[in-house]
Design a protein around this motif. Structure first.
Motif, PDB file in Angstrom:
ATOM      1  N   CYS A  42      32.430 -15.611 -33.828  1.00  0.00           N
ATOM      2  CA  CYS A  42      31.091 -15.973 -33.326  1.00  0.00           C
ATOM      3  C   CYS A  42      30.457 -16.970 -34.284  1.00  0.00           C
ATOM      4  CB  CYS A  42      30.235 -14.703 -33.219  1.00  0.00           C
ATOM      5  SG  CYS A  42      28.514 -14.979 -32.721  1.00  0.00           S
ATOM      6  N   VAL A  43      29.856 -18.019 -33.748  1.00  0.00           N
ATOM      7  CA  VAL A  43      29.186 -19.043 -34.562  1.00  0.00           C
ATOM      8  C   VAL A  43      27.713 -19.108 -34.163  1.00  0.00           C
ATOM      9  CG1 VAL A  43      29.048 -21.495 -35.145  1.00  0.00           C
ATOM     10  CG2 VAL A  43      31.285 -20.409 -34.811  1.00  0.00           C
ATOM     11  N   PHE A  44      26.833 -18.945 -35.147  1.00  0.00           N
ATOM     12  CA  PHE A  44      25.400 -19.139 -34.943  1.00  0.00           C
ATOM     13  C   PHE A  44      24.995 -20.461 -35.586  1.00  0.00           C
ATOM     14  CE2 PHE A  44      25.123 -14.516 -34.170  1.00  0.00           C
ATOM     15  CZ  PHE A  44      24.236 -14.509 -33.095  1.00  0.00           C
ATOM     16  N   TRP A  45      24.342 -21.303 -34.795  1.00  0.00           N
ATOM     17  CA  TRP A  45      23.963 -22.647 -35.235  1.00  0.00           C
ATOM     18  C   TRP A  45      22.481 -22.731 -35.597  1.00  0.00           C
ATOM     19  CZ3 TRP A  45      27.638 -26.494 -35.521  1.00  0.00           C
ATOM     20  CH2 TRP A  45      28.822 -26.327 -34.790  1.00  0.00           C
ATOM     21  N   THR A  46      22.194 -23.509 -36.648  1.00  0.00           N
ATOM     22  CA  THR A  46      20.843 -24.033 -36.858  1.00  0.00           C
ATOM     23  C   THR A  46      20.708 -25.237 -35.934  1.00  0.00           C
ATOM     24  OG1 THR A  46      20.882 -23.341 -39.164  1.00  0.00           O
ATOM     25  CG2 THR A  46      19.268 -25.023 -38.572  1.00  0.00           C
ATOM     26  N   VAL A  47      19.499 -25.490 -35.421  1.00  0.00           N
ATOM     27  CA  VAL A  47      19.320 -26.618 -34.500  1.00  0.00           C
ATOM     28  C   VAL A  47      18.889 -27.872 -35.257  1.00  0.00           C
ATOM     29  CG1 VAL A  47      18.081 -27.509 -32.489  1.00  0.00           C
ATOM     30  CG2 VAL A  47      18.857 -25.124 -32.534  1.00  0.00           C
ATOM     31  N   LEU A 190      20.540 -19.633 -34.215  1.00  0.00           N
ATOM     32  CA  LEU A 190      19.813 -18.877 -35.237  1.00  0.00           C
ATOM     33  C   LEU A 190      19.004 -19.917 -35.980  1.00  0.00           C
ATOM     34  CD1 LEU A 190      19.102 -16.460 -36.990  1.00  0.00           C
ATOM     35  CD2 LEU A 190      21.353 -16.660 -38.092  1.00  0.00           C
ATOM     36  N   ALA A 191      17.817 -20.213 -35.446  1.00  0.00           N
ATOM     37  CA  ALA A 191      17.169 -21.462 -35.822  1.00  0.00           C
ATOM     38  C   ALA A 191      15.654 -21.380 -35.842  1.00  0.00           C
ATOM     39  CB  ALA A 191      17.583 -22.558 -34.832  1.00  0.00           C
ATOM     40  N   ASP A 192      15.062 -22.156 -36.746  1.00  0.00           N
ATOM     41  CA  ASP A 192      13.634 -22.436 -36.645  1.00  0.00           C
ATOM     42  C   ASP A 192      13.454 -23.393 -35.485  1.00  0.00           C
ATOM     43  OD1 ASP A 192      12.980 -20.874 -38.807  1.00  0.00           O
ATOM     44  OD2 ASP A 192      12.952 -22.529 -40.245  1.00  0.00           O
ATOM     45  N   GLY A 193      12.477 -23.118 -34.640  1.00  0.00           N
ATOM     46  CA  GLY A 193      12.256 -23.978 -33.487  1.00  0.00           C
ATOM     47  C   GLY A 193      11.071 -23.508 -32.685  1.00  0.00           C
ATOM     48  N   GLN A 194      10.831 -24.188 -31.583  1.00  0.00           N
ATOM     49  CA  GLN A 194       9.679 -23.907 -30.735  1.00  0.00           C
ATOM     50  C   GLN A 194      10.124 -23.581 -29.318  1.00  0.00           C
ATOM     51  OE1 GLN A 194       6.502 -23.504 -31.528  1.00  0.00           O
ATOM     52  NE2 GLN A 194       6.832 -23.922 -33.708  1.00  0.00           N
ATOM     53  N   CYS A 195       9.158 -23.376 -28.435  1.00  0.00           N
ATOM     54  CA  CYS A 195       9.449 -22.961 -27.059  1.00  0.00           C
ATOM     55  C   CYS A 195      10.354 -23.951 -26.336  1.00  0.00           C
ATOM     56  CB  CYS A 195       8.149 -22.768 -26.286  1.00  0.00           C
ATOM     57  SG  CYS A 195       7.106 -24.260 -26.211  1.00  0.00           S
ATOM     58  N   GLN A 200      15.252 -29.204 -25.559  1.00  0.00           N
ATOM     59  CA  GLN A 200      15.437 -30.446 -26.306  1.00  0.00           C
ATOM     60  C   GLN A 200      16.868 -30.582 -26.792  1.00  0.00           C
ATOM     61  OE1 GLN A 200      13.183 -30.956 -30.038  1.00  0.00           O
ATOM     62  NE2 GLN A 200      12.707 -33.018 -29.332  1.00  0.00           N
ATOM     63  N   LEU A 201      17.444 -29.483 -27.259  1.00  0.00           N
ATOM     64  CA  LEU A 201      18.844 -29.498 -27.688  1.00  0.00           C
ATOM     65  C   LEU A 201      19.740 -29.908 -26.531  1.00  0.00           C
ATOM     66  CD1 LEU A 201      21.272 -28.837 -29.509  1.00  0.00           C
ATOM     67  CD2 LEU A 201      20.965 -26.421 -28.882  1.00  0.00           C
TER      68      LEU A 201
END
Length: 316
Positions: A42-47, A190-195, A200-201
């Motif tokens: 399993c890979v969790f990405w920062t955006v 697994l990221a800091d981000g908004q709604c 956007q990604l």
């Protein structure tokens, strides 16, 4: 039927009458990849700063140059037809809007923590506060186009942030995401981000692969974003949530890889929770790592990638 946030994001960027800041140029550091295959399932990405390039490497609430923030606010006022419900104070309309924006932002920063050590401000709540103030002066919006108030303010939030920060996927993002999925590797955010971060990604990656669908690669249930949890990295709130999601799919922490560009906010807390780690060193703007930090066992990553598809080499 109102547009979803994802549909709205795609549609407004197709309009020739709306100028948008370009994605920042990538300044690759001199770094040598360090790639060792690991038993990763399993890979969790920062955006931001890892999959998506933005100025400063992170989402900002205001641009460092005041005139750009002012221009973005003027653009919001015009796009969402707010002028008739705004105060007729002396000065440019953006000055009054910025006053409303800063007051709402400050209030949320003071009251939104709720005991969380690293609280996150939800940008849509800023616009919810502003719109409700304008509604006291008979402001209305087209619910058939934008949806409910809760949906509407999320679209305003994206419009504003996209107006102060250009964004683009890092090279190889589409290949890395789709090829991992093709190998059967589970993926999450697994990221800091908004709604609007997921939308956007998806839009940014579609510039590389028009057929890309985020939910087919990273289902919503695997998207841990700071605004949803009201906590920012390096908060344990986010990493515990990732560990629980992984466990729910039958993965132990040692089978989980977290990819990020910040040693203190991404790599360090991921290691504390037993995850494998990979530092993305593909852009000087987002890379946050010193030589001393890299010598610290608590921060030293298991791998270093300079191009996103290299993550494939880390999966046995």
């Amino acid at each position: 039927m109102p547009l979803t946030l994802e549909q709205y994001v795609e549609k407004i960027h197709d309009r020739p009458d709306l100028p948008w800041p370009p994605a920042p140029k990538i300044d690759a550091p001199k770094a040598k990849p360090s790639l060792t295959a690991m038993p990763v399932k399993c890979v969790f990405w920062t955006v931001y700063g890892t999959l998506v390039s933005v100025p400063t490497g992170d989402i900002q609430f205001e641009h460092e140059k005041d005139f750009i923030t002012a221009a973005a606010l003027e653009k919001v006022i015009k796009e969402f037809k707010m002028w008739n419900s705004m105060s007729r104070k002396p000065g440019a309309p953006s000055e009054y809007m910025r006053e409303l924006f800063n007051k709402a932002l400050s209030t949320l920063r003071l009251t939104g923590g709720g005991g969380e050590k690293f609280p996150e401000v939800q940008t849509e709540r800023i616009w919810d506060d502003i719109v409700k103030k304008l509604q006291q002066k008979e402001y209305t919006f087209d619910a058939m186009q934008y949806g409910t108030l809760a949906e509407y303010v999320k679209k305003i939030a994206y419009f504003y942030h996209a107006s102060i920060q250009g964004a683009g996927a890092y090279p190889g993002a589409a290949d890395a995401l789709t090829q991992l999925a093709g190998r059967g590797v589970a993926q999450g955010l697994l990221a800091d981000g908004q709604c609007f971060t997921a939308a956007q990604l998806e839009r940014c990656v579609r510039q590389q692969n028009p057929d890309f669908e985020l939910r087919a690669v990273i289902p919503p249930a695997m998207q841990i974003v700071s605004s949803d949890r009201k906590a920012r990295k390096p908060s344990d709130t986010l990493f515990k949530a990732a560990a629980e999601l992984a466990a729910g799919r039958g993965f132990v922490p040692a089978q989980v890889l977290h990819v990020g560009s910040n040693l203190e906010r991404d790599i360090g807390p991921a290691k504390r929770h037993g995850f494998r780690t990979a530092l993305f060193a593909g852009d000087k703007t987002s890379l946050t790592a010193t030589g001393e930090q890299l010598k610290d066992p608590a921060l030293r990553p298991d791998a270093l990638v300079t191009e996103l598809p290299q993550v494939l080499d880390l999966v046995e």
